[in-house]
Enzyme design. Structure first.
Site, PDB file in Angstrom:
ATOM      1  N   GLU A 176     -11.336   6.270  -5.676  1.00 27.62           N
ATOM      2  CA  GLU A 176     -11.801   4.894  -5.601  1.00 27.62           C
ATOM      3  C   GLU A 176     -12.395   4.419  -6.916  1.00 27.62           C
ATOM      4  O   GLU A 176     -13.201   5.117  -7.533  1.00 27.62           O
ATOM      5  CB  GLU A 176     -12.853   4.766  -4.495  1.00 27.62           C
ATOM      6  CG  GLU A 176     -12.294   4.919  -3.097  1.00 27.62           C
ATOM      7  CD  GLU A 176     -11.326   3.813  -2.750  1.00 27.62           C
ATOM      8  OE1 GLU A 176     -11.687   2.632  -2.910  1.00 27.62           O
ATOM      9  OE2 GLU A 176     -10.219   4.134  -2.305  1.00 27.62           O
TER      10      GLU A 176
ATOM     11  N   ARG B   7      -1.104  -5.637   4.401  1.00 31.38           N
ATOM     12  CA  ARG B   7      -0.324  -4.983   3.356  1.00 31.38           C
ATOM     13  C   ARG B   7       0.844  -4.248   4.001  1.00 31.38           C
ATOM     14  O   ARG B   7       0.726  -3.748   5.116  1.00 31.38           O
ATOM     15  CB  ARG B   7      -1.186  -3.991   2.561  1.00 31.38           C
ATOM     16  CG  ARG B   7      -2.392  -4.604   1.896  1.00 31.38           C
ATOM     17  CD  ARG B   7      -3.253  -3.550   1.210  1.00 31.38           C
ATOM     18  NE  ARG B   7      -3.781  -2.565   2.146  1.00 31.38           N
ATOM     19  CZ  ARG B   7      -4.680  -1.631   1.835  1.00 31.38           C
ATOM     20  NH1 ARG B   7      -5.169  -1.583   0.615  1.00 31.38           N
ATOM     21  NH2 ARG B   7      -5.095  -0.778   2.732  1.00 31.38           N
TER      22      ARG B   7
ATOM     23  N   ASP C 177      -3.876   8.876  -1.058  1.00 27.74           N
ATOM     24  CA  ASP C 177      -5.186   8.233  -1.164  1.00 27.74           C
ATOM     25  C   ASP C 177      -5.700   8.531  -2.568  1.00 27.74           C
ATOM     26  O   ASP C 177      -5.989   9.698  -2.903  1.00 27.74           O
ATOM     27  CB  ASP C 177      -6.134   8.797  -0.102  1.00 27.74           C
ATOM     28  CG  ASP C 177      -7.164   7.781   0.349  1.00 27.74           C
ATOM     29  OD1 ASP C 177      -7.128   6.639  -0.148  1.00 27.74           O
ATOM     30  OD2 ASP C 177      -7.990   8.133   1.215  1.00 27.74           O
TER      31      ASP C 177
ATOM     32  N   ARG D 143       0.877  -1.183   0.000  1.00 27.45           N
ATOM     33  CA  ARG D 143       0.000   0.000   0.000  1.00 27.45           C
ATOM     34  C   ARG D 143       0.905   1.220   0.000  1.00 27.45           C
ATOM     35  O   ARG D 143       1.738   1.388   0.897  1.00 27.45           O
ATOM     36  CB  ARG D 143      -0.894  -0.016   1.238  1.00 27.45           C
ATOM     37  CG  ARG D 143      -1.711   1.273   1.481  1.00 27.45           C
ATOM     38  CD  ARG D 143      -2.691   1.540   0.363  1.00 27.45           C
ATOM     39  NE  ARG D 143      -3.772   2.437   0.743  1.00 27.45           N
ATOM     40  CZ  ARG D 143      -3.715   3.769   0.669  1.00 27.45           C
ATOM     41  NH1 ARG D 143      -2.603   4.369   0.257  1.00 27.45           N
ATOM     42  NH2 ARG D 143      -4.771   4.496   1.005  1.00 27.45           N
TER      43      ARG D 143
END
Length: 258
Positions: free
Chosen positions: A135, A175, A132, A127
């Site tokens: 999505e 992760r 971020d 990750r």
């Protein structure tokens, strides 16, 4: 009484039981004290221990994030080939410690598997730290604007390439959270930074658990610049913008999820 056919010399040739106390049976300790015998043994033992430690520390392959030891986090990095990109901020890495110098990808027994079956339980799920990304569509939920562009950029940057990941911790999804670098045109690029620069990711926001290494200030500066240029996900109207964090919260996910 001596028999007529016996002789004194015959009696003398009869072997008598020996004792461990006899000088002939004593251990020759001088042999073990001789530097010519001691030094090679010490050197061989030391070299064996040194090679064993070096192998375990630098050449032993790590198959999954759950196999990374506690002393590895924040101190070491993983080098390997990216075998798949799952979303716009995570991927799978086949660890190849030592790289080509250790024979990876040119020795017949050190090849990176190519099929999903051969790669099963043999890759580290990474990750990317500090970012971020928008999505993509999951479980019937619609995708966010620019999610496909972010995914395509990450895939073009990483898929089948060799990367180095500086790992910080293991998250709740097993992760490895890491800052990732890849070489492009002989230059080493911070993948997370490139995503922020193009407006295809936001700085990761969470009340606790956010990881940046030592790069948080730089990441926020690059995000601010992308906002001012209105690139990527920042190009729309401000009142219509929804961050990846807000999107996940709206759809009932924990703020620390994918």
């Amino acid at each position: 009484m001596r028999w007529p056919w016996s002789s004194e010399s015959g009696d003398r040739d009869v072997k008598r039981p020996s004792s461990w106390a006899d000088p002939a049976n004593a251990i020759d300790w001088e042999h073990y004290r001789d530097p010519r015998n001691v030094v090679p043994v010490v050197i061989l033992t030391g070299a064996t221990l040194l090679l064993s430690t070096f192998y375990r520390s630098y050449l032993k392959r790590i198959p999954q994030a759950i196999n990374i030891g506690p002393t590895f986090w924040r101190r070491r990095s993983l080098f390997g080939r990216v075998t798949s990109v799952g979303d716009a901020d995570n991927f799978r890495l086949f660890h190849t410690p030592g790289g080509r110098l250790a024979g990876w990808e040119w020795l017949p027994w050190r090849k990176v598997p190519e099929t999903s079956k051969d790669l099963k339980e043999k890759t580290v799920h990474i990750r990317i730290a500090g970012i971020d990304a928008p999505e993509m569509a999951h479980f019937g939920r619609p995708s966010q604007p620019f999610s496909q562009e972010a995914y395509e950029l990450l895939k073009s940057y990483l898929l089948h390439r060799r990367v180095r990941a500086y790992v910080y911790k293991r998250d709740q999804y097993d992760r490895a959270v890491a800052t990732v670098y890849v070489r492009r045109w002989l230059l080493r690029k911070d993948v997370g930074l490139q995503m922020l620069e193009r407006g295809l990711a936001a700085v990761y926001e969470a009340k606790t658990g956010a990881e940046f290494g030592h790069l948080e200030a730089e990441y926020r500066s690059v995000e601010k610049r992308a906002k001012s240029k209105k690139v990527g996900m920042w190009s729309g109207k401000k009142k219509e913008f929804e961050s990846p964090r807000d999107y996940k919260a709206r759809h009932g996910q924990a703020t620390q999820s994918i």
